[in-house]
Design an enzyme around this catalytic site. Sequence first.
Site: not given
Length: 195
Positions: A54, A70-72, A108
């Site tokens: 991203k 950001s990612d989860s 993250a």
Amino acid sequence: MLILASQSASRTAMLSAAGVPFTAEPAYADEAALKAAMAGARPRDLADALAELKALKVSARHPGALVLGSDSLAVLDDGSVLDKPESRDEARDHLRRMSGRHHDLVSAAVIAEGGRPVWRVVDAARIVVRPLSDLFIETYLDAEWPAIAGCVGCYRIEGPGVQLFAKVSGSQFTVLGMPLLPVLDYLRTREVLPT
């Protein structure tokens, strides 16, 4: 200048509440292709790679800016990863699978500049879901679907989703979808925020 590579209301709200000057721009990244290419990878590595994807996608359009991706991921105690539910039926299945078990919410964040990553962090919070009755699940979905369609784990901790939990260990910011405190610390080193 900071750009958040996301459409996430939660991430936008976190940065705004913290007083961070930023703009938001969706990445339009092919997350499914990356997940397929990284099948079998550790969840921490996958969350990190998604956040980087991203950040890099938006950084390519804005080479002079700092871009935050950001990612989860929600990782059940058996190691399986839950994606964002695509339907109410899938959300119901996820909630039943999480009921009475714990999962790790892995979040993250990657900051890119000039089309390359310059900083990253991965954090995890452990969440214990209380046993959920079918009646509770249906009542919860009546109230929260489709708002939780974009949420890994099928919840928004800042809303009725908090009723799912027996215990949360770790940063609430991580549960919200971004390890905010380390992000803020890095932004201070880059003088986006005052020290």
